[in-house]
Write an enzyme that holds these catalytic residues in place. Structure first.
Site, mmCIF file in Angstrom:
data_model
loop_
_atom_site.group_PDB
_atom_site.id
_atom_site.type_symbol
_atom_site.label_atom_id
_atom_site.label_comp_id
_atom_site.label_asym_id
_atom_site.label_seq_id
_atom_site.Cartn_x
_atom_site.Cartn_y
_atom_site.Cartn_z
ATOM 1 N N LYS B 184 -51.174 -63.489 -41.281
ATOM 2 C CA LYS B 184 -49.955 -62.878 -41.804
ATOM 3 C C LYS B 184 -48.861 -63.915 -41.561
ATOM 4 O O LYS B 184 -48.474 -64.176 -40.425
ATOM 5 C CB LYS B 184 -49.682 -61.579 -41.044
ATOM 6 C CG LYS B 184 -48.273 -61.035 -41.104
ATOM 7 C CD LYS B 184 -47.917 -60.462 -42.456
ATOM 8 C CE LYS B 184 -46.612 -59.674 -42.362
ATOM 9 N NZ LYS B 184 -45.459 -60.485 -41.878
ATOM 10 N N GLY B 241 -44.463 -64.031 -30.579
ATOM 11 C CA GLY B 241 -43.191 -63.557 -31.095
ATOM 12 C C GLY B 241 -42.454 -62.729 -30.070
ATOM 13 O O GLY B 241 -42.629 -62.915 -28.865
ATOM 14 N N SER B 242 -41.674 -61.788 -30.550
ATOM 15 C CA SER B 242 -40.796 -61.031 -29.657
ATOM 16 C C SER B 242 -41.576 -59.974 -28.883
ATOM 17 O O SER B 242 -42.668 -59.564 -29.265
ATOM 18 C CB SER B 242 -39.704 -60.336 -30.464
ATOM 19 O OG SER B 242 -40.281 -59.281 -31.223
ATOM 20 N N ARG B 243 -40.974 -59.532 -27.802
ATOM 21 C CA ARG B 243 -41.597 -58.500 -26.961
ATOM 22 C C ARG B 243 -41.734 -57.188 -27.731
ATOM 23 O O ARG B 243 -42.795 -56.551 -27.691
ATOM 24 C CB ARG B 243 -40.721 -58.316 -25.719
ATOM 25 C CG ARG B 243 -41.297 -57.398 -24.681
ATOM 26 C CD ARG B 243 -40.545 -57.604 -23.378
ATOM 27 N NE ARG B 243 -40.933 -56.696 -22.327
ATOM 28 C CZ ARG B 243 -40.522 -56.796 -21.072
ATOM 29 N NH1 ARG B 243 -39.707 -57.776 -20.722
ATOM 30 N NH2 ARG B 243 -40.899 -55.945 -20.146
ATOM 31 N N GLY B 245 -41.832 -56.700 -31.026
ATOM 32 C CA GLY B 245 -42.818 -56.847 -32.096
ATOM 33 C C GLY B 245 -44.235 -56.901 -31.550
ATOM 34 O O GLY B 245 -45.142 -56.258 -32.080
ATOM 35 N N GLY B 246 -44.405 -57.644 -30.470
ATOM 36 C CA GLY B 246 -45.719 -57.774 -29.876
ATOM 37 C C GLY B 246 -46.234 -56.449 -29.354
ATOM 38 O O GLY B 246 -47.389 -56.073 -29.575
ATOM 39 N N GLU B 265 -48.338 -63.206 -27.220
ATOM 40 C CA GLU B 265 -47.550 -64.070 -26.330
ATOM 41 C C GLU B 265 -46.112 -63.723 -26.654
ATOM 42 O O GLU B 265 -45.664 -63.932 -27.773
ATOM 43 C CB GLU B 265 -47.921 -65.531 -26.620
ATOM 44 C CG GLU B 265 -47.420 -66.499 -25.582
ATOM 45 C CD GLU B 265 -46.168 -67.183 -26.041
ATOM 46 O OE1 GLU B 265 -45.075 -66.610 -25.806
ATOM 47 O OE2 GLU B 265 -46.279 -68.258 -26.633
ATOM 48 N N CYS B 302 -41.040 -71.094 -26.137
ATOM 49 C CA CYS B 302 -41.496 -70.009 -25.246
ATOM 50 C C CYS B 302 -41.314 -70.406 -23.792
ATOM 51 O O CYS B 302 -41.214 -69.558 -22.920
ATOM 52 C CB CYS B 302 -42.974 -69.716 -25.463
ATOM 53 S SG CYS B 302 -43.496 -69.767 -27.159
ATOM 54 N N GLU B 393 -35.182 -61.896 -21.834
ATOM 55 C CA GLU B 393 -35.139 -63.231 -22.432
ATOM 56 C C GLU B 393 -33.997 -63.317 -23.438
ATOM 57 O O GLU B 393 -33.824 -62.444 -24.284
ATOM 58 C CB GLU B 393 -36.472 -63.515 -23.146
ATOM 59 C CG GLU B 393 -36.538 -64.905 -23.765
ATOM 60 C CD GLU B 393 -37.879 -65.170 -24.467
ATOM 61 O OE1 GLU B 393 -38.221 -66.343 -24.617
ATOM 62 O OE2 GLU B 393 -38.561 -64.208 -24.857
#
Lengths: 525, 525
Positions: B184, B241-243, B245-246, B265, B302, B393
């Site tokens: 994706k 990606g972001s927390r 989204g993850g 991650e 990161c 973050e």
């Protein structure tokens, strides 16, 4: 040793304050003393805190010290002598020879993990030395080793009071990895749990380890288990049991602020495929052997053959007839607990009431309490494909034969299966092509593939995989039996440019542990 | 090569039918053509079905064929020439040299995985030969190898348009393991994605592999990603990606009837500890070097150092003063997307409005759109410990210095940290004892520990760990960078008593792949 009914929190013995559990002798329904009062949130708190305090020191014990500890546990268990066997027999209804064998397996696997610990391959040491002159950018000195995840909770299993309970495979592999362990004992055999727990407790003391390396807790219901899995100091858990119990605890583990690995071994019906040439050559013989496997331990093995799949016809009829006769002759066997017996009866009734499965034969009825009456049913592939409930595990010695129209339908049934611990092929040379076509499906479905054997029984060795895709387990990347089980409780850490004085032994320059490192891309000899 | 704005489903190019995404050149806010229309559920269906059909064949490709495929992808990416660099620069706002370097890393890591595939250690072959005469029970012939999990979904990362996107580390390691991949693409750089996707598509064709080995999909919002992760044919996923989204996608992966590994991650602030002797000896120098690391790639790594921890006093003041001056001189840098810039501004504002963080310095303001203004803040350990939001973050070049009263408070701050990708010690010889005391905490908190370096930048090698406890990643047992990343996409299978004609090459008796097997408990030489 007198049983006290106490929990073991580090080096202390602690009386719980919740309602006591009593073991029931399933052969007699007799209640066994003492009662084991359940732990409270405060007891959970104490056990977790001790485990946490022990963790940093325990995970850095030398390979030799840790291996010796595992061996000492085995010695202490053996030193329990007949008292352990007698109690385990009384609490499980399993025959004495089986319990003696299981004790051998339990101590053997502790010693095997000791060997694995000493070999140190699990550290997976990788060293990429600095390249200060590399263009366009220098490379730092990078070293990897594996460290223990943290304190682990182990849930004792009902069906292996020794080999998969207090000092069983989950405990042995977690301790081998360097994780303190808190065992939540299974309510079916608390006395066996206490005896083995005291053996581990003694080994902790003998080896001079921090007391929090091991605790043993009791509790009825899910309160203690859920509290343990939810505690932030717990970093992984191992479970062997029912699908509903496993999934509930797995969800608790995933719902934490910090989710943790939860290794649940839950549900498998272990399909056996009878390929045409084998069926033609030895249908009768296979029918008998199959029932032998089905009846082992009253069918209470995770790897019990609950499903037989073959192409319909006179050859399959021969197998079914032979199996049916063997089933009729099968004596009733005492199941592990009244609850398991009740669940078995309900499972068989569901099959009978499904309208999709036809009874082939039943074994002899029990004359004492909680006895499992063997059962054999059959169904069509069409009905099997249409009714998901026919894949539900019936824990005990009942199996279902699925009759397929042809090879294509047999393959379709194979593809339709949920994840399994094992898949078995009965085949002759002439079946090789058919087996080859089926193999990729079986590899996707199961953790272990057998040819011309029966799935019941699991060897404890390096090559074993006792695992498989969901719902056989919650994590197909692992095994709960065999030495590879240690990897469940480890994580990699990379060390960049650490001075020699700060490096752990495993990754020191002069390789004091004599490990075969992956050094600059090459495996050392 | 002209960009067409199409998705790549197997060997076909397919126009999506949802609203198109356009990349934005963040340096100018200019909209880039073409539009990339998003995929539908039917497109997801097609890609998953092709991947599923490709799986059994692809996972059994020979080590040599699979390695050659990875190398062919690298060749095809290089053959894209300047067009790729130009498009990636336009879509990311990153400097040309950085993109060129990233292309080198991307192709280098594909070739490194080719080497790993050929070496075959990832198969982890274990053979326990039969012992027919063993007492009390014979041992069957047991062999273990690892096989691929199944089709994998990879989510492209915003901050590495090449090295962690369409042909990035997740894709390379999943393909290396034998898993078909559906990417994706990240909405920020669809043109870069199409170019690289076409390179992989060409490599699939050149190597004669089944087309479903690779597909590339587009889609704004979460529809396509969630549909992919939820599809029963998908068996694992990789995400950077972001927390938020993850975690959303991780939950989708865990809520399936068959939960799957989801490697996210997500979030790390990469604490740097300045130990007393180092601080005393070279506070000023460290202040400057720190800001160099902070500003790399506009702080969009990161592993950007978002937190500095040290003991309060005149030595720390020297560091803060030097860092503050370097911050003031820091030029503004274009961020990856307008959305990331907006999130950065909000993150800085939250710090300012927290009442807990004091501004030390800000860098130069941007004069063109979406430019990141460097920021340095400080806070007390007490406030840091009391306010969890200070651990959030801020993606970009802003960092927070935590002033501790003494060594004990510094340790307390370390223990209070969430899981991290990295933890860094700045230390001199005289700090060795203090470092030793801190090390166990850092090992528990981070995947990589650095001494006297700066965390920004990740070497792709065998020993790297780009991972760490939650929320740095969703699975601390793994790494997403380096050759050990292959293990994320494998599971063990055990073969019991299979006839030679049915055994895969890796575990055949005569060891045709010349692997160093674990044979009967001993590692072969």
């Amino acid at each position: 040793m007198n049983l006290t009914g106490e929990m073991l929190i580090g080096q202390k013995a602690v009386k719980g304050s919740r309602d006591p559990i009593h073991a029931i002798n399933p052969a007699t329904n007799e209640r066994l003393e003492p009662g084991y009062a359940g732990g409270t949130q405060a007891d959970v708190e104490n056990a977790c805190q001790l485990a946490w305090e022990a963790f940093d020191r325990y995970r850095e014990t030398s390979l030799e010290d840790r291996a010796t500890f595992l061996e000492t546990i085995a010695d202490e268990i053996e030193a329990l002598g007949d008292a352990l066997v007698e109690r385990a027999v009384a609490e499980s209804g399993l025959p004495q020879a089986r319990i003696q064998g299981e004790r051998g397996r339990t101590c053997g696997q502790l010693r095997l993990f000791a060997k694995t610990v000493r070999a140190g391959e699990w550290l997976d040491v990788r060293v990429d030395p600095a390249m200060p002159d590399r263009q366009p950018m220098p490379r730092a000195d990078l070293r990897q080793r594996h460290i223990a995840l943290g304190p682990v909770v182990v849930f004792g299993a009902s069906n292996f009071p020794l080999a998969f309970s207090v000092a069983g495979g989950d405990t042995a592999s977690a301790l081998a990895a360097g994780c303190p362990v808190i065992v939540k004992a299974h309510a079916a055999h608390p006395g066996t749990g206490e005896l083995v727990g005291r053996a581990i407790q003694a080994a902790v003391k003998k080896c001079g380890l921090p007391e929090g390396v091991f605790s043993l807790m009791f509790g009825s219901g899910r309160e203690v288990g859920t509290a343990l899995v939810s505690d932030e100091r717990i970093k992984a858990a191992g479970f062997t049991g029912s699908r509903s119990g496993g999934i509930a605890l797995w969800k608790a583990a995933q719902s934490r602020p910090e989710p943790i690995p939860f290794y649940a071994e839950m549900s498998s019906i272990n399909p056996v495929f009878l390929l045409p040439a084998a069926l033609k050559a030895r249908g009768e013989e296979m029918g008998k052997a199959f029932v032998g496997s089905l009846n082992m331990g009253a069918g209470q093995f995770c790897t019990n053959p609950g499903l037989v799949i073959a192409i319909k016809g006179p050859e399959l009829d021969v197998f079914i007839k032979a199996a049916g006769e063997a089933v009729k002759e099968s004596s009733a066997q005492t199941m592990l607990t009244p609850g398991i017996f009740e669940a078995y009866e309900n499972g068989v009734k569901s099959l009978q009431d499904s309208g999709k499965a036809q009874e082939v034969a039943r074994g002899q009825k029990g004359e004492s309490p909680n006895q499992c009456q063997t059962g054999l049913f059959k169904t069509s592939a069409q009905d099997f494909l249409a009714s998901h409930a026919l894949q539900d595990e019936v824990f005990g010695s009942t199996s279902l034969v699925v009759e397929c129209a042809d090879e294509a339908e047999l393959k379709k049934v194979a593809e339709h299966l949920e994840g399994q611990l094992t898949a078995t092929l009965q085949m002759d040379d002439a079946d090789l092509d058919a087996a080859r076509k089926l193999l990729p499906t079986l590899e996707r479905k199961a953790g272990r593939i057998l040819v011309n054997g029966w799935p019941t029984g699991v060897e404890v060795c390096d090559a074993m995989v006792h695992g498989g895709p969901f719902p056989a387990t919650s994590d197909s990347r692992t095994t709960s039996v065999g030495t590879a089980a240690i990897f469940r409780f480890l994580r990699p850490v990379c060390y960049q440019d650490l001075p020699e004085g700060l490096l752990p032994d495993a990754i020191k320059n002069d390789n004091p542990l004599k490990l075969r490192r992956l050094l600059d891309g090459k495996r050392e000899k």
